[in-house]
Scaffold this motif. Structure first.
Motif, PDB file in Angstrom:
ATOM      1  N   TYR A  54      -8.666  16.813  48.520  1.00  0.00           N
ATOM      2  CA  TYR A  54      -7.601  16.341  47.627  1.00  0.00           C
ATOM      3  C   TYR A  54      -7.037  15.015  48.129  1.00  0.00           C
ATOM      4  O   TYR A  54      -6.872  14.060  47.361  1.00  0.00           O
ATOM      5  CB  TYR A  54      -6.489  17.392  47.532  1.00  0.00           C
ATOM      6  CG  TYR A  54      -5.260  16.885  46.822  1.00  0.00           C
ATOM      7  CD1 TYR A  54      -5.217  16.807  45.446  1.00  0.00           C
ATOM      8  CD2 TYR A  54      -4.145  16.468  47.555  1.00  0.00           C
ATOM      9  CE1 TYR A  54      -4.096  16.326  44.797  1.00  0.00           C
ATOM     10  CE2 TYR A  54      -3.023  15.992  46.909  1.00  0.00           C
ATOM     11  CZ  TYR A  54      -2.997  15.919  45.532  1.00  0.00           C
ATOM     12  OH  TYR A  54      -1.884  15.423  44.903  1.00  0.00           O
ATOM     13  N   GLN A  60     -10.658  16.707  40.977  1.00  0.00           N
ATOM     14  CA  GLN A  60      -9.931  16.453  39.747  1.00  0.00           C
ATOM     15  C   GLN A  60      -8.715  17.371  39.716  1.00  0.00           C
ATOM     16  O   GLN A  60      -8.825  18.563  39.988  1.00  0.00           O
ATOM     17  CB  GLN A  60     -10.819  16.726  38.544  1.00  0.00           C
ATOM     18  CG  GLN A  60     -10.160  16.410  37.222  1.00  0.00           C
ATOM     19  CD  GLN A  60     -11.116  16.596  36.057  1.00  0.00           C
ATOM     20  OE1 GLN A  60     -12.250  17.033  36.234  1.00  0.00           O
ATOM     21  NE2 GLN A  60     -10.659  16.279  34.869  1.00  0.00           N
ATOM     22  N   THR A  61      -7.569  16.815  39.406  1.00  0.00           N
ATOM     23  CA  THR A  61      -6.346  17.618  39.340  1.00  0.00           C
ATOM     24  C   THR A  61      -5.836  17.656  37.904  1.00  0.00           C
ATOM     25  O   THR A  61      -6.223  16.831  37.062  1.00  0.00           O
ATOM     26  CB  THR A  61      -5.253  17.035  40.255  1.00  0.00           C
ATOM     27  OG1 THR A  61      -4.962  15.695  39.837  1.00  0.00           O
ATOM     28  CG2 THR A  61      -5.704  17.040  41.707  1.00  0.00           C
ATOM     29  N   TYR A  62      -4.983  18.625  37.631  1.00  0.00           N
ATOM     30  CA  TYR A  62      -4.418  18.812  36.305  1.00  0.00           C
ATOM     31  C   TYR A  62      -2.915  18.993  36.434  1.00  0.00           C
ATOM     32  O   TYR A  62      -2.442  19.627  37.369  1.00  0.00           O
ATOM     33  CB  TYR A  62      -5.011  20.057  35.636  1.00  0.00           C
ATOM     34  CG  TYR A  62      -6.515  20.011  35.539  1.00  0.00           C
ATOM     35  CD1 TYR A  62      -7.127  19.410  34.455  1.00  0.00           C
ATOM     36  CD2 TYR A  62      -7.318  20.557  36.544  1.00  0.00           C
ATOM     37  CE1 TYR A  62      -8.515  19.357  34.367  1.00  0.00           C
ATOM     38  CE2 TYR A  62      -8.695  20.512  36.459  1.00  0.00           C
ATOM     39  CZ  TYR A  62      -9.289  19.903  35.377  1.00  0.00           C
ATOM     40  OH  TYR A  62     -10.648  19.847  35.292  1.00  0.00           O
TER      41      TYR A  62
END
Length: 76
Positions: A54, A60-62
């Motif tokens: 991260y 990929q983050t949301y």
């Protein structure tokens, strides 16, 4: 020869319910110490790996709002 286990069981029966429950938990934990420690160590390593990925921007983050909206859509 005294039956230590039977003696302990008898003593345990005289404990209040909450204490008996605590005793059961402690005994069960003692049976699984090694595997539980291994699982916790593996999770700690996995957490470190995920946090590092991260921080490097590799995942990929949301947004939480989007995640909750999708959850509400799927399971109203």
């Amino acid at each position: 020869m005294p039956d230590v286990v039977a003696d302990l069981a008898e003593q345990a029966r005289n404990l209040p319910a909450a204490e008996r429950s605590r005793l059961v938990d402690l005994l069960l934990e003692s049976l699984h110490d090694s595997p539980l420690a291994e699982v916790e160590a593996a999770w700690a390593k996995e957490i470190e790996r995920r946090v590092a990925a991260y921080e490097r921007g590799e995942v990929q983050t949301y947004a939480a709002e989007d995640v909750f909206a999708e959850a509400r859509r799927i399971a109203p």
